[in-house]
Design an enzyme around this catalytic site. Structure first.
Site, PDB file in Angstrom:
ATOM      1  N   GLN A   1     -22.823  -5.905 -31.983  1.00 17.69           N
ATOM      2  CA  GLN A   1     -22.914  -4.718 -31.134  1.00 17.69           C
ATOM      3  C   GLN A   1     -22.549  -4.995 -29.663  1.00 17.69           C
ATOM      4  O   GLN A   1     -21.869  -4.207 -29.038  1.00 17.69           O
ATOM      5  CB  GLN A   1     -24.302  -4.119 -31.252  1.00 17.69           C
ATOM      6  CG  GLN A   1     -24.349  -2.659 -30.907  1.00 17.69           C
ATOM      7  CD  GLN A   1     -25.498  -1.972 -31.604  1.00 17.69           C
ATOM      8  OE1 GLN A   1     -26.656  -2.261 -31.345  1.00 17.69           O
ATOM      9  NE2 GLN A   1     -25.189  -1.060 -32.502  1.00 17.69           N
TER      10      GLN A   1
ATOM     11  N   LEU B   1     -30.403  -5.039 -39.379  1.00 19.10           N
ATOM     12  CA  LEU B   1     -30.167  -5.456 -38.004  1.00 19.10           C
ATOM     13  C   LEU B   1     -30.378  -6.972 -37.879  1.00 19.10           C
ATOM     14  O   LEU B   1     -31.471  -7.422 -37.559  1.00 19.10           O
ATOM     15  CB  LEU B   1     -31.166  -4.693 -37.130  1.00 19.10           C
ATOM     16  CG  LEU B   1     -30.755  -4.319 -35.719  1.00 19.10           C
ATOM     17  CD1 LEU B   1     -31.759  -3.344 -35.139  1.00 19.10           C
ATOM     18  CD2 LEU B   1     -30.578  -5.519 -34.837  1.00 19.10           C
TER      19      LEU B   1
ATOM     20  N   GLU C   1     -27.805 -10.373 -36.960  1.00 21.30           N
ATOM     21  CA  GLU C   1     -26.439 -10.850 -36.729  1.00 21.30           C
ATOM     22  C   GLU C   1     -26.087 -12.058 -37.584  1.00 21.30           C
ATOM     23  O   GLU C   1     -24.969 -12.165 -38.110  1.00 21.30           O
ATOM     24  CB  GLU C   1     -26.237 -11.166 -35.244  1.00 21.30           C
ATOM     25  CG  GLU C   1     -26.253  -9.943 -34.335  1.00 21.30           C
ATOM     26  CD  GLU C   1     -27.635  -9.349 -34.126  1.00 21.30           C
ATOM     27  OE1 GLU C   1     -28.627 -10.049 -34.407  1.00 21.30           O
ATOM     28  OE2 GLU C   1     -27.729  -8.190 -33.694  1.00 21.30           O
TER      29      GLU C   1
ATOM     30  N   ASP D   1     -21.815  -8.531 -26.766  1.00 16.92           N
ATOM     31  CA  ASP D   1     -21.592  -9.970 -26.600  1.00 16.92           C
ATOM     32  C   ASP D   1     -22.837 -10.837 -26.777  1.00 16.92           C
ATOM     33  O   ASP D   1     -22.891 -11.726 -27.617  1.00 16.92           O
ATOM     34  CB  ASP D   1     -20.981 -10.217 -25.210  1.00 16.92           C
ATOM     35  CG  ASP D   1     -21.460  -9.201 -24.179  1.00 16.92           C
ATOM     36  OD1 ASP D   1     -22.680  -9.142 -23.947  1.00 16.92           O
ATOM     37  OD2 ASP D   1     -20.624  -8.458 -23.645  1.00 16.92           O
TER      38      ASP D   1
ATOM     39  N   PRO E   1     -27.461 -14.775 -32.084  1.00 15.07           N
ATOM     40  CA  PRO E   1     -28.172 -15.157 -33.317  1.00 15.07           C
ATOM     41  C   PRO E   1     -27.218 -15.589 -34.450  1.00 15.07           C
ATOM     42  O   PRO E   1     -27.628 -16.290 -35.371  1.00 15.07           O
ATOM     43  CB  PRO E   1     -28.933 -13.879 -33.705  1.00 15.07           C
ATOM     44  CG  PRO E   1     -29.110 -13.144 -32.425  1.00 15.07           C
ATOM     45  CD  PRO E   1     -27.865 -13.442 -31.619  1.00 15.07           C
TER      46      PRO E   1
ATOM     47  N   HIS F   1     -25.884  -7.205 -22.017  1.00 16.90           N
ATOM     48  CA  HIS F   1     -24.844  -6.310 -22.517  1.00 16.90           C
ATOM     49  C   HIS F   1     -23.496  -6.592 -21.869  1.00 16.90           C
ATOM     50  O   HIS F   1     -22.572  -5.823 -22.037  1.00 16.90           O
ATOM     51  CB  HIS F   1     -25.219  -4.846 -22.248  1.00 16.90           C
ATOM     52  CG  HIS F   1     -26.348  -4.351 -23.096  1.00 16.90           C
ATOM     53  ND1 HIS F   1     -27.644  -4.741 -22.896  1.00 16.90           N
ATOM     54  CD2 HIS F   1     -26.367  -3.511 -24.163  1.00 16.90           C
ATOM     55  CE1 HIS F   1     -28.427  -4.140 -23.793  1.00 16.90           C
ATOM     56  NE2 HIS F   1     -27.673  -3.392 -24.575  1.00 16.90           N
TER      57      HIS F   1
ATOM     58  N   PHE G   1     -25.617 -10.258 -28.033  1.00 15.45           N
ATOM     59  CA  PHE G   1     -26.354 -10.090 -29.284  1.00 15.45           C
ATOM     60  C   PHE G   1     -25.654 -10.781 -30.457  1.00 15.45           C
ATOM     61  O   PHE G   1     -26.117 -10.720 -31.593  1.00 15.45           O
ATOM     62  CB  PHE G   1     -26.576  -8.603 -29.578  1.00 15.45           C
ATOM     63  CG  PHE G   1     -27.298  -7.899 -28.458  1.00 15.45           C
ATOM     64  CD1 PHE G   1     -28.335  -8.538 -27.790  1.00 15.45           C
ATOM     65  CD2 PHE G   1     -26.941  -6.631 -28.062  1.00 15.45           C
ATOM     66  CE1 PHE G   1     -28.989  -7.916 -26.736  1.00 15.45           C
ATOM     67  CE2 PHE G   1     -27.592  -6.009 -27.008  1.00 15.45           C
ATOM     68  CZ  PHE G   1     -28.619  -6.643 -26.340  1.00 15.45           C
TER      69      PHE G   1
END
Ligand SMILES: Cc1ncc(C[n+]2csc(CCOP(=O)(O)OP(=O)(O)O)c2C)c(N)n1
Lengths: 341, 361
Positions: free
Chosen positions: A85, A61, A63, A87, A92, A132, A89
């Site tokens: 997963q 996990l 990015e 936008d 990173p 999200h 997120f």
């Protein structure tokens, strides 16, 4: 292989990934939860089972790790298609995307080619909690070296994703998550170009310019506008970068009026670029200033308030109404709601 | 005798040293073969001469900046000599000597610093990734390259070089974790030269060593004397062999010292004192190997002179070739942004061409 099937955008994307994996064994699909789960939106459903763990796999996990390793893999001849997963997120990974993915071709004078696709479910309208629902398109469109694409229909979702995977350039592929479940007819052929906007609906009086999640809203608005006697043309940009000036300017020269619509905040937003380009190219054809209808200049609101933020049919109709149809003076509106170019 | 590989994931408390500062072997462990030691010596001498030449070129304004790696030759050369042709090297801005040792044209390694373009060499020609300025980002590229090799069934290994400061960046941690999970054929060599520009290790890290950072990721780790070319070469070679054999990644921390300032633009007197530098000069990797080779009769005056002459000729050629004005073609600004220039870029290229033509007429 052009069978017309009715399918949702998510299904069309899934089919595009499957067909690309089938067509070229250099293609890999990886990211968070994209394996057995099939992704949180199920866009990669069934792919791990069908193509095996070597081709479709879950990563740790991280990015930056996903994009950074995709870069190394692409340097070694593979064609990674990675999923962020949500936008917000993807942030990173921003450094890997902007400093390396976008620039390595240039830094190496064309010797290193990075055919990487970064799929990002983006935008609001699904009642998601914070982080999200961001519309992060301009972070990417402002970066030379990236292509930024957003499909507005299931058919484009299939065609543009196939073309993105075939592209020698890195592509940020923005999937309007609130349209994942909308169904439409899809002919299963890769798009012949990643660079072209299309006229979704012809009209004489005004050009509505939209992309991704707002295409459906723009089409709805165009239908509603007939009640007012306005014949609205809808341009679906599809490719946010590079920008198809020819199609947009051609349309606005014919209609003489333009409204740009997007979910993202207006200030320094994508609509500013579109309005400027139209003004530079079509000034003498314009009967009114180019207007923007955008989300407010606020962090994405909580689910119970998002309907107030997101542009809807009424707000767009209101903008069209203000396009100085009779040369009368139009009263100023509160900033953020409808802004003059 | 246990190999370094067979030791646990936990690095040893004391750095592995094979050659003492006096040039005498410190353990019963085998040294690299004589011809390897001689080759290490030759390349370190040439590398050092290249490094001083590059520093001199900054004073003449020929290079905008140069980060010296003087004192780190054992790491740069020892590691590169452990690679096979099919392996990849992912260097940082400080690793020009490693690049030269890998066979990259020395002038092409300086292109970035010369200002002519962002990169001078073709990464595929010698399998050397672009010299990386943003810290730690190259670690992930190396892991991706290694993972692709693994997926494709190639037997190539990726060696990534990074500094002590870079171990604090998130990408280093993501890279170690990915490498551990994938058991990717990648070797991380941290050249711990004591400082990240001015920031000392005490403000960078709280673990017993940087090598300890491997444990948490399930990555085998080694702590070595980075000024000992035999220890560096042996350890990296073993790690590369293990990676090639499918035994996964290794993190190596090499304790070394940056004798010069961070770059020619830095003032090292502001953050470290002369005694510290002098103490490290006593551990010089080139001197150490020379003492060893001399005491064993492998290096005589004739060979020493021949190597010095080669280094001098190398530096002279670099000097002559860099002493030429570079005139990059402005049209190329638009060529490599996308596979094909977009309509907007073609228009902008035309505009610039007109501007240039106008300025000339
Ligand atoms: C992401 C990032 N942050 C900051 C910098 C500026 N910077 C350049 S070198 C350096 C110190 C690096 O130290 P270290 O990793 O120990 O490598 P060394 O220079 O000692 O070889 C810094 C902070 C950078 N290049 N990249």
């Amino acid at each position: 292989m052009t069978t017309d099937e009715r399918m949702s955008m998510a299904a069309a994307l899934n089919r595009a990934l499957a067909d690309a994996l089938e067509a070229d064994d250099r293609v890999l699909v990886f990211g968070e939860d994209v394996g057995p789960l099939g992704g949180v939106f199920r866009v990669t459903d069934g792919l791990a089972a069908r193509f095996g763990e070597r081709r479709v796999f879950d990563t740790p996990l991280a990015e930056s790790g996903i994009v950074g390793t995709a870069i190394g893999m692409a340097m070694n001849g593979l064609r990674p298609v990675v999923e962020m997963q949500f936008d917000a997120f993807a942030y990173p990974a921003f450094e890997q995307i902007t400093s390396h993915l976008a620039k390595l071709r240039n830094r190496t004078r064309g010797r290193v080619e990075l055919p990487v696709v970064i799929r990002i479910p983006y935008g609001g309208g699904i009642g998601g909690v914070e982080h999200h629902c961001d519309s992060s398109e301009v972070y990417y469109t402002h970066t030379p070296g990236l292509r930024v694409v957003s499909p507005g229909t299931p058919e484009d979702a299939y065609g543009l994703l196939r073309a993105a995977i075939d592209s020698p350039d890195p592509v940020v592929f923005l999937e309007p998550k609130r349209r994942y479940w909308a169904k439409d007819a899809v002919s299963l052929a890769p798009a012949d170009s990643l660079d072209r906007a299309v006229i979704r609906r012809p009209g004489r009086d005004v050009t509505l310019i939209a992309y991704g999640p707002m295409v459906a809203t723009a089409l709805e608005t165009a239908e509603a506008a007939t009640d007012e006697g306005w014949d609205v043309e809808v341009v679906d940009l599809r490719s946010l970068s590079p920008f198809d000036d020819a199609t947009v300017a051609g349309s606005v020269r014919r209609t003489g009026r333009a409204v740009v619509v997007h979910e993202a905040s207006g200030f320094c937003g994508y609509g500013a670029e579109v309005a400027a380009r139209i003004t530079e190219r079509c000034f003498h054809h314009l009967h009114a200033p180019v207007l923007r209808v955008t989300g407010f200049d606020i962090p994405y609101p909580p689910p119970k308030l998002e309907e107030h933020h997101l542009p809807g049919v009424d707000r767009i109709l209101d903008a069209i109404a203000r396009l100085q149809w009779d040369d009368e003076v139009v009263p100023a509106r509160p900033a953020g709601e409808v802004q003059h170019a | 005798m246990t190999t370094a590989r067979q030791r646990s994931l936990l690095p040893s408390d004391t750095p592995l040293t094979l050659l003492g500062t006096d040039g005498e072997p410190t353990t019963a462990e085998e040294l690299p073969a004589d011809e390897v030691l001689l080759e290490l010596h030759r390349r370190m001498v040439v590398g050092r001469r290249f490094d001083t030449q590059a520093t001199a070129l900054t004073k003449q304004g020929r290079l905008a900046v140069y980060p010296s790696s003087r004192g780190q030759e054992a790491c740069q050369v020892g590691a590169v000599l452990a690679l096979e042709e099919q392996d990849w090297l992912f260097p940082t801005y400080r690793d020009s000597v490693a690049l030269v040792s890998r066979g990259v044209d020395p002038v092409e390694t300086l292109t970035l610093l010369q200002g002519g373009w962002h990169l001078g060499y073709d990464p595929y020609e010698h399998r050397v990734g672009p010299q990386c300025t943003p810290l730690a980002t190259n670690t992930l590229h190396a892991v991706g390259m290694a993972r692709a090799a693994q997926l494709k069934g190639e037997d190539s290994v990726a060696l990534v070089l990074l500094g002590d400061g870079a171990t604090s960046e998130g990408d280093t941690h993501e890279a170690l974790n990915f490498a551990g999970v994938w058991q990717a054929p990648v070797v991380f060599l941290v050249q711990n030269n004591g400082y990240a520009i001015s920031v000392p290790m005490s403000k960078q890290n709280a673990a017993p060593s940087l090598a300890h950072k491997g444990i948490g990721y399930g990555v085998a780790s080694e702590l070595i004397d980075g000024n000992d070319p035999a220890a560096v070469h042996t350890t990296v070679r073993e790690a590369v062999a293990a990676a090639r054999a499918g035994a996964g990644p290794t993190l190596i921390e090499a304790l070394t010292y940056r004798v010069e300032a961070h770059t020619n633009a830095d003032d090292a007197n502001r953050y470290r004192d002369a005694d510290e530098v002098a103490a490290w000069l006593g551990k010089d990797p080139v001197d150490r190997l020379e003492r060893h080779l001399t005491s064993r009769g492998l290096l005589d005056d004739a060979r020493r002179a021949a190597v010095a002459e080669e280094a001098e000729a190398f530096a002279a050629s670099v000097r002559n070739r860099v002493n030429v004005d570079v005139e990059p073609d402005p049209a190329e600004l638009f060529t490599h942004v996308y596979a094909e220039p977009t309509a907007a870029l073609r228009e902008q290229a035309g505009l610039l061409a007109e501007e240039i033509a106008g300025a000339k007429s």
